[in-house]
Design a protein around this motif. Structure first.
Motif, PDB file in Angstrom:
ATOM      1  N   PRO A 155       0.911  -1.117   0.024  1.00 54.52           N
ATOM      2  CA  PRO A 155       0.152   0.081  -0.146  1.00 54.52           C
ATOM      3  C   PRO A 155       0.859   1.315   0.111  1.00 54.52           C
ATOM      4  CG  PRO A 155      -0.595  -1.527   1.657  1.00 54.52           C
ATOM      5  CD  PRO A 155       0.490  -2.094   1.083  1.00 54.52           C
ATOM      6  N   ASP A 156       0.495   2.147  -0.779  1.00 49.50           N
ATOM      7  CA  ASP A 156       1.237   3.498  -1.114  1.00 49.50           C
ATOM      8  C   ASP A 156       0.577   4.545   0.040  1.00 49.50           C
ATOM      9  OD1 ASP A 156       2.263   6.047  -1.765  1.00 49.50           O
ATOM     10  OD2 ASP A 156       2.374   5.510  -3.665  1.00 49.50           O
ATOM     11  N   SER A 157       0.998   4.531   1.513  1.00 51.46           N
ATOM     12  CA  SER A 157       0.385   5.177   2.489  1.00 51.46           C
ATOM     13  C   SER A 157       0.273   6.685   2.066  1.00 51.46           C
ATOM     14  CB  SER A 157       1.198   4.986   3.641  1.00 51.46           C
ATOM     15  OG  SER A 157       1.160   3.542   4.082  1.00 51.46           O
ATOM     16  N   THR A 158       1.402   7.179   1.548  1.00 46.68           N
ATOM     17  CA  THR A 158       1.467   8.701   1.164  1.00 46.68           C
ATOM     18  C   THR A 158       0.293   9.264   0.313  1.00 46.68           C
ATOM     19  OG1 THR A 158       3.917   8.459   1.701  1.00 46.68           O
ATOM     20  CG2 THR A 158       2.927  10.557   0.592  1.00 46.68           C
ATOM     21  N   TYR A 159       0.050   8.265  -0.770  1.00 43.25           N
ATOM     22  CA  TYR A 159      -0.782   8.634  -1.718  1.00 43.25           C
ATOM     23  C   TYR A 159      -2.145   8.431  -1.229  1.00 43.25           C
ATOM     24  CZ  TYR A 159      -3.268   8.095  -6.036  1.00 43.25           C
ATOM     25  OH  TYR A 159      -4.247   8.201  -7.443  1.00 43.25           O
ATOM     26  N   ILE A 160      -2.506   7.412  -0.422  1.00 42.34           N
ATOM     27  CA  ILE A 160      -3.691   6.939  -0.117  1.00 42.34           C
ATOM     28  C   ILE A 160      -4.103   8.341   1.088  1.00 42.34           C
ATOM     29  CG2 ILE A 160      -5.224   5.619   1.717  1.00 42.34           C
ATOM     30  CD1 ILE A 160      -3.175   3.332   0.573  1.00 42.34           C
ATOM     31  N   HIS A 161      -3.146   8.817   1.775  1.00 45.62           N
ATOM     32  CA  HIS A 161      -3.471   9.897   2.864  1.00 45.62           C
ATOM     33  C   HIS A 161      -3.668  11.088   2.019  1.00 45.62           C
ATOM     34  CE1 HIS A 161      -1.837  13.253   5.076  1.00 45.62           C
ATOM     35  NE2 HIS A 161      -2.446  12.717   5.922  1.00 45.62           N
ATOM     36  N   ASP A 162      -2.814  11.499   1.127  1.00 48.04           N
ATOM     37  CA  ASP A 162      -3.074  12.759   0.454  1.00 48.04           C
ATOM     38  C   ASP A 162      -4.379  12.743  -0.454  1.00 48.04           C
ATOM     39  OD1 ASP A 162      -0.699  13.250   1.457  1.00 48.04           O
ATOM     40  OD2 ASP A 162       0.540  13.363  -0.405  1.00 48.04           O
ATOM     41  N   LYS A 163      -4.511  11.750  -1.264  1.00 46.99           N
ATOM     42  CA  LYS A 163      -5.831  11.645  -2.148  1.00 46.99           C
ATOM     43  C   LYS A 163      -7.209  11.329  -1.086  1.00 46.99           C
ATOM     44  CE  LYS A 163      -5.288  11.200  -6.476  1.00 46.99           C
ATOM     45  NZ  LYS A 163      -5.961  12.110  -7.565  1.00 46.99           N
ATOM     46  N   LEU A 164      -7.032  10.694  -0.221  1.00 45.58           N
ATOM     47  CA  LEU A 164      -8.284  10.540   0.842  1.00 45.58           C
ATOM     48  C   LEU A 164      -8.813  11.936   1.277  1.00 45.58           C
ATOM     49  CD1 LEU A 164     -10.729   8.905   1.568  1.00 45.58           C
ATOM     50  CD2 LEU A 164      -9.120   7.918   3.245  1.00 45.58           C
ATOM     51  N   ASN A 165      -7.567  12.628   1.810  1.00 46.52           N
ATOM     52  CA  ASN A 165      -7.838  13.885   2.509  1.00 46.52           C
ATOM     53  C   ASN A 165      -8.400  14.989   1.701  1.00 46.52           C
ATOM     54  OD1 ASN A 165      -7.548  13.645   5.672  1.00 46.52           O
ATOM     55  ND2 ASN A 165      -5.592  12.404   4.788  1.00 46.52           N
ATOM     56  N   VAL A 166      -8.106  14.935   0.341  1.00 49.59           N
ATOM     57  CA  VAL A 166      -8.681  15.930  -0.613  1.00 49.59           C
ATOM     58  C   VAL A 166      -9.862  15.390  -0.717  1.00 49.59           C
ATOM     59  CG1 VAL A 166      -8.656  16.646  -2.988  1.00 49.59           C
ATOM     60  CG2 VAL A 166      -6.274  16.465  -1.666  1.00 49.59           C
ATOM     61  N   ILE A 167     -10.138  14.216  -1.015  1.00 50.56           N
ATOM     62  CA  ILE A 167     -11.844  14.068  -1.215  1.00 50.56           C
ATOM     63  C   ILE A 167     -12.509  14.116   0.001  1.00 50.56           C
ATOM     64  CG2 ILE A 167     -13.149  11.675  -1.467  1.00 50.56           C
ATOM     65  CD1 ILE A 167     -10.851  10.568  -3.245  1.00 50.56           C
ATOM     66  N   MET A 168     -12.111  14.015   1.291  1.00 51.04           N
ATOM     67  CA  MET A 168     -12.775  14.058   2.342  1.00 51.04           C
ATOM     68  C   MET A 168     -13.171  15.657   2.737  1.00 51.04           C
ATOM     69  SD  MET A 168     -13.627  11.224   3.782  1.00 51.04           S
ATOM     70  CE  MET A 168     -14.144  11.298   5.398  1.00 51.04           C
ATOM     71  N   ASP A 169     -12.359  16.349   2.242  1.00 51.46           N
ATOM     72  CA  ASP A 169     -12.305  17.986   2.315  1.00 51.46           C
ATOM     73  C   ASP A 169     -13.418  18.326   1.524  1.00 51.46           C
ATOM     74  OD1 ASP A 169     -10.468  18.300   4.396  1.00 51.46           O
ATOM     75  OD2 ASP A 169      -8.891  18.927   3.064  1.00 51.46           O
ATOM     76  N   LYS A 170     -13.179  17.819   0.332  1.00 53.69           N
ATOM     77  CA  LYS A 170     -14.390  18.160  -0.551  1.00 53.69           C
ATOM     78  C   LYS A 170     -15.681  17.625  -0.413  1.00 53.69           C
ATOM     79  CE  LYS A 170     -14.434  16.969  -5.151  1.00 53.69           C
ATOM     80  NZ  LYS A 170     -13.630  16.520  -6.284  1.00 53.69           N
ATOM     81  N   GLU A 171     -15.959  16.745   0.486  1.00 54.97           N
ATOM     82  CA  GLU A 171     -17.371  15.930   0.923  1.00 54.97           C
ATOM     83  C   GLU A 171     -17.456  16.231   2.342  1.00 54.97           C
ATOM     84  OE1 GLU A 171     -19.374  14.605  -0.927  1.00 54.97           O
ATOM     85  OE2 GLU A 171     -18.288  14.130  -3.037  1.00 54.97           O
ATOM     86  N   ALA A 172     -16.859  17.398   2.970  1.00 59.45           N
ATOM     87  CA  ALA A 172     -17.070  17.536   4.180  1.00 59.45           C
ATOM     88  C   ALA A 172     -18.524  17.551   4.733  1.00 59.45           C
ATOM     89  CB  ALA A 172     -16.007  18.736   4.659  1.00 59.45           C
ATOM     90  N   GLY A 173     -18.854  17.329   6.067  1.00 60.12           N
ATOM     91  CA  GLY A 173     -20.040  17.376   6.857  1.00 60.12           C
ATOM     92  C   GLY A 173     -21.003  16.431   6.634  1.00 60.12           C
TER      93      GLY A 173
END
Ligand code: ADP
Ligand code: ASP
Ligand code: MG
Length: 439
Positions: A155-173
């Motif tokens: 697993p590419d932890s850095t990629y997963i972290h960065d990508k998922l956090n961008v998605i979560m920011d976009k879908e916040a709330g």
């Protein structure tokens, strides 16, 4: 936010899917949900792929047809409105037509990975549609947009972290986020997976990426038991395990956890809780960094082990002997589980015998090679720090009537392992339970 992973049985019928949804409503908190395919589906998808490898599209189509029929019935039982029945039927028709499209193509592991990924894609869509029908504030995130492995298939932890956090920011709330366990993309962007049972690993990787407060693995049993409940008569759930203890048990065969799923949670310091979907009130098992001094917690067993002994014609510690032996395994990407050395030789165990013949041929350059198949590793886990006297003796004493091919102790502070014949497994596990936990 908590991560909650539900395994195949937990979403195995429309009724179970409804129970999962009500567990989420009751929790009232913001949750990130990771789902497996409905139980049996991944096996059917593997079966379809096997028929296609063997160029038998008729049989593959038979399995696809019967799977489609079962799913269409689930739709009738899961949804109460025509709107959601129709939407889900349309989605399923597309899914099954997609599976049928493979029956006319050249078949490789690329196609196989696309096929086995559909189980989780289907289950998450069905559950999300059900939750929407019932007024949940839910979003479906595609794991293929953020779960990724690197060139070493890790697993590419850095990629997963960065990508998922961008998605979560976009879908916040939102209240509930749902995604697929098991599936990912590889370093080249192709659809891949984290191997069988890998949804636990997905949950742990996601928990670490979003810095979750807890990672919960919901399954069909009330936590990690002190011995394999499929083999031993009397077993019971353990209330607490250290990360290292849980990791050893998972690696050495406790099927409740994917072999490597503890690693990301441990690294991020996030507790893992094992819970029973069928009995949510049961306390389950908490896995964290707490150590309990001088306690043996559990026993696990790993099957299909092969032992290989190389007896050197010259002295073992002649420079480079061990390196050359280990490099032989590395050359065939075969991991070694246990090692024992003596002045004249070295014994190792492996669980992947795909390249056994090539490995043995190469090892013959360094000495006489002996192979024992049909073995298993029995692993006793707990506080086995070498300063605590008597614990390893207690475990060894139980094995006194069983032929032991190898023993490993001291590799970590948490385990002692025995390599024995698979035919002695049941007796060994039962005696260990009787003496270590119920005497
Ligand atoms: P899921 O589909 O939810 O991922 P699994 O079948 O992968 O569930 O894992 C749960 C099963 O693991 C249990 O039903 C049990 O038979 C098996 N198992 C093996 N060893 C243990 C253990 N030590 N404690 C609990 N369950 C275990
Ligand atoms: N559905 C996959 C499997 O059956 C992954 C999982 O359930 O963890 O192996
Ligand atoms: Mg599992």
């Amino acid at each position: 936010m908590k991560v909650m992973k539900f395994g195949g049985t937990s979403v195995g019928t429309p009724e179970r899917m409804k129970s999962v949804a009500s567990l989420l409503t009751n929790s009232g908190e913001q949750v990130f949900v990771v789902l497996s395919a409905m139980s049996g589906t991944t096996n059917s998808l593997v079966e379809i792929s096997n028929y296609l490898y063997k160029k038998n599209p008729e049989k593959a189509n038979e399995v696809i047809d019967s799977l489609e029929k079962a799913y269409m019935q689930h739709v009738d039982n899961l949804y109460s409105t025509e709107e959601y029945r129709n939407t889900t039927r349309d989605f399923l028709r597309e899914e099954f037509d997609y599976l049928r499209s493979f029956t006319t193509e050249l078949f490789t592991s690329f196609e196989e990975k696309n096929i086995v990924a559909q189980g989780e894609i289907i289950s998450t869509n069905m559950v999300v549609n059900y939750m929407k029908e019932n007024g949940f504030d839910v979003v479906l995130l595609s794991a293929l947009d953020f779960m990724r492995t690197d060139k070493n298939e890790e697993p590419d932890s850095t990629y997963i972290h960065d990508k998922l956090n961008v998605i979560m920011d976009k879908e916040a709330g939102h209240q509930v986020y749902v995604t697929q366990g098991f599936i990912c993309r590889n370093a080249y962007g192709e659809i891949d997976n984290l191997r069988r049972g890998g949804s636990d690993y997905s949950a742990s990787l996601i928990g670490a990426a979003i810095d979750a407060e807890e990672i919960q693995i919901w399954t069909d049993i009330d936590g990690m038991h002190n011995n394999d409940p499929r083999i031993v008569e009397k077993t019971e759930a353990i209330s607490q395990l250290h990360f290292e203890e849980a990791a050893e048990l998972a690696y050495f065969g406790a099927k409740i956890l994917h072999p490597t799923c503890i690693q990301p949670a441990k690294h991020a310091g996030i507790p893992v809780r094992l819970k029973n979907t069928m009995q949510p009130e049961a306390p389950g098992t908490i896995i964290n960094s707490e150590k309990v001094k001088g306690k043996i917690k559990a026993v696990a067993v790993k099957d299909n082990i092969t032992a290989i002994k190389v007896k050197s014609s010259r002295m073992l510690l002649a420079t480079g002997f061990l390196r050359k032996v280990f490099e032989t395994f590395e050359g065939y990407q075969t991991a070694i589980d246990m090692v024992a050395t003596s002045e004249v030789g070295v014994s190792m165990s492996i669980d992947n015998d795909v390249h056994l013949n090539e490995i043995v041929d190469e090892l013959k350059k360094y000495g006489t090679v002996t192979v024992d198949t049909g073995m298993c590793i029995v692993c006793v886990v707990g506080d086995l720090d070498w300063n605590n006297v008597g614990f390893e003796t207690m475990a060894t004493e139980v094995m006194k009537n069983i032929p032991v091919r190898m023993i490993s102790y001291g590799g970590s502070n948490y385990n002692i392992s025995f390599l024995i014949r698979e035919t002695d497994k049941k007796q060994a596990l039962q005696s260990l339970s009787d003496t270590l936990f119920y005497k």
